[in-house]
Scaffold this motif. Structure first.
Motif, PDB file in Angstrom:
ATOM      1  N   THR A 122       0.588  -1.023   0.232  1.00 16.90           N
ATOM      2  CA  THR A 122      -0.009   0.119  -0.249  1.00 16.90           C
ATOM      3  C   THR A 122       1.491   1.278  -0.061  1.00 16.90           C
ATOM      4  O   THR A 122       2.035   1.020   0.225  1.00 16.90           O
ATOM      5  N   GLY A 123       0.252   2.320  -0.262  1.00 14.92           N
ATOM      6  CA  GLY A 123       0.524   3.278  -0.593  1.00 14.92           C
ATOM      7  C   GLY A 123       1.231   3.781   1.053  1.00 14.92           C
ATOM      8  O   GLY A 123       2.992   4.528   1.161  1.00 14.92           O
ATOM      9  N   GLY A 124       0.976   3.542   2.112  1.00 17.89           N
ATOM     10  CA  GLY A 124       0.982   4.117   3.640  1.00 17.89           C
ATOM     11  C   GLY A 124       2.421   2.888   4.112  1.00 17.89           C
ATOM     12  O   GLY A 124       3.372   3.512   4.252  1.00 17.89           O
ATOM     13  N   MET A 125       2.511   1.198   3.640  1.00 18.66           N
ATOM     14  CA  MET A 125       3.870   1.081   3.618  1.00 18.66           C
ATOM     15  C   MET A 125       5.099   1.956   2.736  1.00 18.66           C
ATOM     16  O   MET A 125       5.959   2.153   3.530  1.00 18.66           O
ATOM     17  N   LYS A 126       4.631   2.049   1.517  1.00 17.09           N
ATOM     18  CA  LYS A 126       5.387   2.329   0.860  1.00 17.09           C
ATOM     19  C   LYS A 126       6.498   3.568   1.285  1.00 17.09           C
ATOM     20  O   LYS A 126       7.689   3.640   1.057  1.00 17.09           O
ATOM     21  N   SER A 127       4.899   4.736   2.482  1.00 15.76           N
ATOM     22  CA  SER A 127       5.437   6.142   2.654  1.00 15.76           C
ATOM     23  C   SER A 127       6.872   5.683   3.355  1.00 15.76           C
ATOM     24  O   SER A 127       7.408   6.493   3.719  1.00 15.76           O
ATOM     25  N   ILE A 128       6.771   4.667   4.396  1.00 16.69           N
ATOM     26  CA  ILE A 128       7.320   4.924   5.662  1.00 16.69           C
ATOM     27  C   ILE A 128       8.808   3.752   5.544  1.00 16.69           C
ATOM     28  O   ILE A 128       9.453   3.065   6.212  1.00 16.69           O
ATOM     29  N   ILE A 129       9.048   3.091   3.856  1.00 13.66           N
ATOM     30  CA  ILE A 129      10.163   2.158   3.640  1.00 13.66           C
ATOM     31  C   ILE A 129      11.459   2.363   4.063  1.00 13.66           C
ATOM     32  O   ILE A 129      12.130   1.514   4.664  1.00 13.66           O
ATOM     33  N   ASP A 130      11.438   3.990   3.985  1.00 16.73           N
ATOM     34  CA  ASP A 130      13.289   4.297   4.931  1.00 16.73           C
ATOM     35  C   ASP A 130      12.955   4.618   5.963  1.00 16.73           C
ATOM     36  O   ASP A 130      14.098   4.378   6.928  1.00 16.73           O
ATOM     37  N   LYS A 131      11.536   3.874   7.140  1.00 16.14           N
ATOM     38  CA  LYS A 131      11.422   3.952   8.602  1.00 16.14           C
ATOM     39  C   LYS A 131      11.747   3.169   9.216  1.00 16.14           C
ATOM     40  O   LYS A 131      11.675   2.111  10.932  1.00 16.14           O
ATOM     41  N   LEU A 132      11.698   1.328   8.342  1.00  9.26           N
ATOM     42  CA  LEU A 132      10.897   0.263   8.357  1.00  9.26           C
ATOM     43  C   LEU A 132      12.934  -0.594   8.608  1.00  9.26           C
ATOM     44  O   LEU A 132      13.090   0.166   7.386  1.00  9.26           O
ATOM     45  N   GLN A 133      13.041  -1.886   9.118  1.00  5.67           N
ATOM     46  CA  GLN A 133      13.967  -2.485   9.471  1.00  5.67           C
ATOM     47  C   GLN A 133      13.930  -3.382   8.042  1.00  5.67           C
ATOM     48  O   GLN A 133      13.161  -3.633   7.961  1.00  5.67           O
ATOM     49  N   PRO A 134      15.497  -3.669   7.829  1.00  3.96           N
ATOM     50  CA  PRO A 134      15.302  -4.610   7.039  1.00  3.96           C
ATOM     51  C   PRO A 134      14.544  -6.119   7.270  1.00  3.96           C
ATOM     52  O   PRO A 134      15.393  -6.647   8.448  1.00  3.96           O
ATOM     53  N   LYS A 135      14.575  -6.804   6.276  1.00  2.00           N
ATOM     54  CA  LYS A 135      13.847  -7.933   6.106  1.00  2.00           C
ATOM     55  C   LYS A 135      13.161  -8.587   7.434  1.00  2.00           C
ATOM     56  O   LYS A 135      12.871  -9.669   8.329  1.00  2.00           O
ATOM     57  N   VAL A 136      11.880  -8.058   7.642  1.00  3.02           N
ATOM     58  CA  VAL A 136      11.202  -7.806   8.117  1.00  3.02           C
ATOM     59  C   VAL A 136       9.800  -7.920   7.276  1.00  3.02           C
ATOM     60  O   VAL A 136       9.302  -7.463   6.125  1.00  3.02           O
ATOM     61  N   THR A 137       9.088  -8.948   7.451  1.00  6.71           N
ATOM     62  CA  THR A 137       7.840  -9.714   7.177  1.00  6.71           C
ATOM     63  C   THR A 137       6.902  -9.415   8.150  1.00  6.71           C
ATOM     64  O   THR A 137       6.488 -10.093   9.683  1.00  6.71           O
ATOM     65  N   PHE A 138       5.875  -8.410   6.953  1.00 12.78           N
ATOM     66  CA  PHE A 138       4.267  -8.020   7.520  1.00 12.78           C
ATOM     67  C   PHE A 138       3.359  -9.084   7.013  1.00 12.78           C
ATOM     68  O   PHE A 138       3.336  -9.110   5.674  1.00 12.78           O
ATOM     69  N   TYR A 139       2.778  -9.370   7.985  1.00 15.47           N
ATOM     70  CA  TYR A 139       1.442 -10.429   7.448  1.00 15.47           C
ATOM     71  C   TYR A 139      -0.338  -9.310   7.994  1.00 15.47           C
ATOM     72  O   TYR A 139       0.261  -8.719   8.920  1.00 15.47           O
ATOM     73  N   SER A 140      -0.655  -9.760   7.139  1.00 14.88           N
ATOM     74  CA  SER A 140      -2.143  -8.873   7.305  1.00 14.88           C
ATOM     75  C   SER A 140      -3.488  -9.926   7.625  1.00 14.88           C
ATOM     76  O   SER A 140      -3.285 -10.551   6.636  1.00 14.88           O
ATOM     77  N   ILE A 141      -3.773 -10.139   8.260  1.00 13.65           N
ATOM     78  CA  ILE A 141      -4.949 -10.212   8.865  1.00 13.65           C
ATOM     79  C   ILE A 141      -6.348 -10.231   8.403  1.00 13.65           C
ATOM     80  O   ILE A 141      -6.856  -9.224   8.930  1.00 13.65           O
ATOM     81  N   ASN A 142      -6.829 -10.931   7.088  1.00 14.24           N
ATOM     82  CA  ASN A 142      -8.524 -10.483   6.838  1.00 14.24           C
ATOM     83  C   ASN A 142      -9.521 -11.255   6.917  1.00 14.24           C
ATOM     84  O   ASN A 142      -8.990 -12.657   7.038  1.00 14.24           O
ATOM     85  N   MET A 143     -10.134 -11.381   7.851  1.00 13.40           N
ATOM     86  CA  MET A 143     -11.033 -11.945   8.746  1.00 13.40           C
ATOM     87  C   MET A 143     -12.735 -11.688   7.568  1.00 13.40           C
ATOM     88  O   MET A 143     -12.885 -11.028   7.067  1.00 13.40           O
ATOM     89  N   LEU A 144     -12.709 -13.111   6.746  1.00 18.51           N
ATOM     90  CA  LEU A 144     -14.116 -12.732   6.308  1.00 18.51           C
ATOM     91  C   LEU A 144     -14.911 -13.798   6.343  1.00 18.51           C
ATOM     92  O   LEU A 144     -15.126 -14.496   7.282  1.00 18.51           O
ATOM     93  N   ARG A 145     -16.672 -12.408   6.085  1.00 18.57           N
ATOM     94  CA  ARG A 145     -17.553 -12.569   6.204  1.00 18.57           C
ATOM     95  C   ARG A 145     -18.244 -13.993   5.312  1.00 18.57           C
ATOM     96  O   ARG A 145     -18.296 -14.663   6.509  1.00 18.57           O
ATOM     97  N   VAL A 146     -17.397 -14.136   3.689  1.00 24.85           N
ATOM     98  CA  VAL A 146     -17.865 -15.872   4.326  1.00 24.85           C
ATOM     99  C   VAL A 146     -16.537 -16.124   3.301  1.00 24.85           C
ATOM    100  O   VAL A 146     -15.607 -15.373   2.491  1.00 24.85           O
TER     101      VAL A 146
END
Length: 164
Positions: A110-134
């Protein structure tokens, strides 16, 4: 002797470049773990109890950015105490998506994550947890982002917010 040391150092650099380090992918473990919290009340409680410590923030954010994010988390904790949610809807399934800092650098995310790439440590894996209604849906309610730290799942909600 110095020539041998230099040659060894050059060899080690070539080996390091030849075998890039890849962030560990825990997507399957995440699916198993978070599926236990398909009830949204339980997931809300898990999320609020899994917010990062300052040490956790230092593992994800570079330098003073860790303190900035931690200050945001402390403010968030105070507001969440006042807004304890009850009787939230339950979900039918869960979907896990991962995103590494290397992928963000290559333009994924996302644009949000792209905007902070210089603030993040290298080699971090982020996980999006999507709760599905169906069951089987492509999209649901996304909880962005979780990071696995020392066998714990730590919630870093919308990490770009305090920097925007």
């Amino acid at each position: 002797m110095k020539d041998k040391s230099k040659a060894l150092l050059i060899l080690l650099v070539i080996i390091a470049i030849s075998f890039p380090v890849k962030a560990q992918d825990y997507s399957e473990q995440a699916k198993i773990y978070f599926s236990k919290y398909i009830d949204n009340n339980a997931f809300f409680n898990l999320s609020t109890n899994s917010l990062p410590s300052l040490d956790d923030c230092k593992l994800v954010f570079k330098g003073k950015n860790a303190y900035t994010f931690f200050g945001y988390i402390e403010d968030l904790k105070n507001s969440l105490k006042k807004k304890q949610k009850k009787n939230l809807e339950n979900y039918a399934d869960i979907k896990i998506e991962s995103l590494t800092t290397a992928e963000i650098e290559r333009g994924k995310g996302t644009g949000g994550m792209k905007s902070i790439i210089d603030k993040l440590q290298p080699k971090v894996t982020f996980y999006s947890i999507n709760m599905l209604r169906v069951k089987g849906d492509d999209y649901g309610v996304a909880y962005n982002y979780w990071v696995k730290i020392d066998n714990r799942w730590v919630f870093f909600p919308k990490p770009w917010i305090p920097f925007s």
